[in-house]
Design an enzyme around this catalytic site. Structure first.
Site, PDB file in Angstrom:
ATOM      1  N   HIS A   1      -2.856  -5.302  39.118  1.00  0.00           N
ATOM      2  CA  HIS A   1      -2.893  -3.970  39.750  1.00  0.00           C
ATOM      3  C   HIS A   1      -1.442  -3.495  39.880  1.00  0.00           C
ATOM      4  O   HIS A   1      -0.537  -4.316  40.000  1.00  0.00           O
ATOM      5  CB  HIS A   1      -3.539  -4.165  41.133  1.00  0.00           C
ATOM      6  CG  HIS A   1      -3.760  -2.908  41.901  1.00  0.00           C
ATOM      7  ND1 HIS A   1      -2.767  -2.292  42.612  1.00  0.00           N
ATOM      8  CD2 HIS A   1      -4.879  -2.173  42.099  1.00  0.00           C
ATOM      9  CE1 HIS A   1      -3.253  -1.230  43.216  1.00  0.00           C
ATOM     10  NE2 HIS A   1      -4.540  -1.122  42.917  1.00  0.00           N
TER      11      HIS A   1
ATOM     12  N   ASP B   1      -2.272 -12.356  44.593  1.00  0.00           N
ATOM     13  CA  ASP B   1      -2.824 -11.105  45.108  1.00  0.00           C
ATOM     14  C   ASP B   1      -4.317 -11.345  45.328  1.00  0.00           C
ATOM     15  O   ASP B   1      -5.093 -11.420  44.375  1.00  0.00           O
ATOM     16  CB  ASP B   1      -2.567 -10.001  44.076  1.00  0.00           C
ATOM     17  CG  ASP B   1      -3.258  -8.693  44.436  1.00  0.00           C
ATOM     18  OD1 ASP B   1      -4.069  -8.675  45.385  1.00  0.00           O
ATOM     19  OD2 ASP B   1      -3.000  -7.694  43.745  1.00  0.00           O
TER      20      ASP B   1
ATOM     21  N   GLN C   1      -8.929  -8.635  45.871  1.00  0.00           N
ATOM     22  CA  GLN C   1     -10.314  -8.569  45.385  1.00  0.00           C
ATOM     23  C   GLN C   1     -11.017  -9.923  45.470  1.00  0.00           C
ATOM     24  O   GLN C   1     -12.132 -10.068  44.981  1.00  0.00           O
ATOM     25  CB  GLN C   1     -10.349  -8.074  43.931  1.00  0.00           C
ATOM     26  CG  GLN C   1      -9.780  -6.676  43.730  1.00  0.00           C
ATOM     27  CD  GLN C   1     -10.656  -5.574  44.312  1.00  0.00           C
ATOM     28  OE1 GLN C   1     -11.825  -5.783  44.655  1.00  0.00           O
ATOM     29  NE2 GLN C   1     -10.098  -4.377  44.442  1.00  0.00           N
TER      30      GLN C   1
ATOM     31  N   LYS D   1     -10.699  -3.887  52.466  1.00  0.00           N
ATOM     32  CA  LYS D   1     -11.576  -4.311  51.362  1.00  0.00           C
ATOM     33  C   LYS D   1     -12.526  -5.418  51.808  1.00  0.00           C
ATOM     34  O   LYS D   1     -13.293  -5.945  51.017  1.00  0.00           O
ATOM     35  CB  LYS D   1     -10.741  -4.785  50.171  1.00  0.00           C
ATOM     36  CG  LYS D   1      -9.953  -3.664  49.497  1.00  0.00           C
ATOM     37  CD  LYS D   1      -9.344  -4.155  48.207  1.00  0.00           C
ATOM     38  CE  LYS D   1      -8.233  -3.283  47.688  1.00  0.00           C
ATOM     39  NZ  LYS D   1      -8.657  -1.961  47.240  1.00  0.00           N
TER      40      LYS D   1
ATOM     41  N   CYS E   1      -5.652   1.911  38.759  1.00  0.00           N
ATOM     42  CA  CYS E   1      -4.311   1.415  39.136  1.00  0.00           C
ATOM     43  C   CYS E   1      -3.937   0.185  38.319  1.00  0.00           C
ATOM     44  O   CYS E   1      -3.326  -0.758  38.839  1.00  0.00           O
ATOM     45  CB  CYS E   1      -4.225   1.110  40.629  1.00  0.00           C
ATOM     46  SG  CYS E   1      -4.508   2.538  41.651  1.00  0.00           S
TER      47      CYS E   1
END
Ligand code: C6P
Length: 399
Positions: free
Chosen positions: A112, A189, A192, A215, A353
């Site tokens: 991302h 990261d 997600q 999220k 993104c």
């Protein structure tokens, strides 16, 4: 999974964009209101009972986050504004004394923008170099190429746990092991991953792990950076201000202990409280049950989508969760998104993104559906009906 009733907004919409942000259960919304009605005060400052109560509730969430991601110490949990700020914090801080001119930073082709641009910013400033870990056509990391990218100059690996476009669950444990063999720290990261999988940062042995509250059914405006004590101790502060200091004089300032050294100014107190309630909510359902539910939805949706002529799915790893991105003939994803919106179905359309990933697959944009705990097979049925309408509209226009 019978949780839909907990999300008042879902009475009005078929929501398939949880990758962008999840909807919030009533308990989270109520907790934020309750905080302002009953507990609101600034934290870490007041001697009065109200402020101490707010501080205690805020610090309790740090403990909850620590347990949720299985960190060893609560001082390794830093509250930020989101994944983006967590990554910027690490990049900026490491650019002072760890990453230097001509050093190399490894990131993957499926990152991302939030895990690309912060590294580019520091690379440009200090004269370091970004090297890209290639991915296969299925949307998986090329592990052998990754291994070969390391040189004596490699100082950092930054990689996503789960791709927000392809849904691939990357073999980060193995990647971390390889990086550590080369004495290189790893930032993961987890934006997600945390909403879909049980994450154990201690087992993964990552050096940094970043994610966003919004999220994972919590409020916007709050994120988390997990960092290993040894790194957090070595890093200089990110921002200056109240709370991050021990003593200030015009001659010299000394800094607060961890984690406060990295939390300058008044944090987003009410929304951190909201995040704590979201974690309780997820724990009640159980992360294992959530993973199973979403895997089932992913399998059903993939099978149904594949029946649509000329629909192409991007990201076909066996190890996948949360999202499906696709193109449909040469219909622009924005048109697909708009027609689905008329059917009251929310999906995301665009570059997500992740422009370099669009280039990797040679498309300008994709349509993406993403799942949350509240989605059902009925939502998938409605999506397929919606896509048939898209097909009809464009077929009529073409013929
Ligand atoms: N992806 C999506 O629709 P923030 O905005 O800081 O909460 O999260 C940024 C971010 C970082 N990494 C990954 C893998 C992400 O998916 C995101 C956010 C959203 O895919 C909004 S662009």
């Amino acid at each position: 999974m019978n949780v839909r009733k907990d999300f008042p907004i879902l009475e009005k919409i078929i929501y398939l964009d949880s990758g962008a942000t999840t909807q919030k259960p009533r308990c989270v919304i109520d907790a934020i209101q309750k905080f302002y009605l009953e507990d609101n005060a600034n934290i870490h400052r007041g001697v009065y009972e109200l402020s101490q109560r707010a501080t205690k509730k805020f610090e309790h969430v740090r403990e909850q986050v620590k347990n949720f991601i299985h960190a060893e110490h609560s001082h390794e949990i830093i509250f930020t504004r989101g994944t983006t700020e967590s990554i910027n914090l690490v990049a900026q801080c490491l650019s002072h004394n760890h990453i230097q001119k001509d050093d190399e930073i490894l990131i993957s082709a499926m990152e991302h923008h939030s895990n690309i641009v912060p590294w580019q910013l520091i690379a440009e400033k200090i004269g370091a170099k970004i090297k890209v870990i290639p991915i296969t056509d299925l949307g998986e990391i090329e592990l052998e190429s990754f291994r070969k990218l390391f040189t004596a100059k490699t100082k950092m690996v930054a990689v996503t746990h789960v791709s927000n476009v392809l849904g691939t669950v990357n073999p980060i444990k193995e990647m971390i092991r390889i990086a550590h063999e080369n004495n290189v720290p790893v930032l993961v990261d987890g934006a997600q991953a945390v909403p879909h999988l049980s994450v154990n940062v201690t087992e993964l042995d990552c050096d940094f792990y970043a994610f966003s509250s919004h999220k994972m059914y919590g409020p916007t405006g709050v994120g988390v950076l997990y960092g290993k004590t040894e790194w957090l101790k070595k890093m200089p502060p990110y921002q200056g201000g109240g709370d991050m200091i021990e003593r200030v004089s015009f001659e010299k300032t000394t800094y607060n202990k961890l984690p406060y050294k990295f939390e300058a100014g008044t944090p987003d107190i009410s929304n951190v409280i909201g995040l704590g309630v979201a974690i309780d909510y997820l724990n009640q359902i159980g992360m294992h049950a959530i993973t199973e539910h979403e895997k089932k939805l992913l399998a059903i949706a993939t099978e149904e989508l594949k029946k649509i002529p000329e629909l192409k799915i991007f990201g076909e790893s066996e190890n996948k969760i949360g999202v499906i991105s696709f193109t449909l003939n040469d219909i622009h994803p924005h048109d697909i998104g708009t027609i689905l919106d008329h059917e009251n179905i929310a999906v995301r359309a665009g570059h997500h993104c992740a422009m370099p990933l669009m280039q990797r697959f040679n498309v300008p944009a994709m349509t993406r559906i993403s799942f949350g705990i509240y989605n059902t097979e009925k939502d998938i049925e409605n999506l397929i009906k919606g896509l048939k309408i898209v097909h009809e509209v464009f077929h009529e226009r073409i013929t």
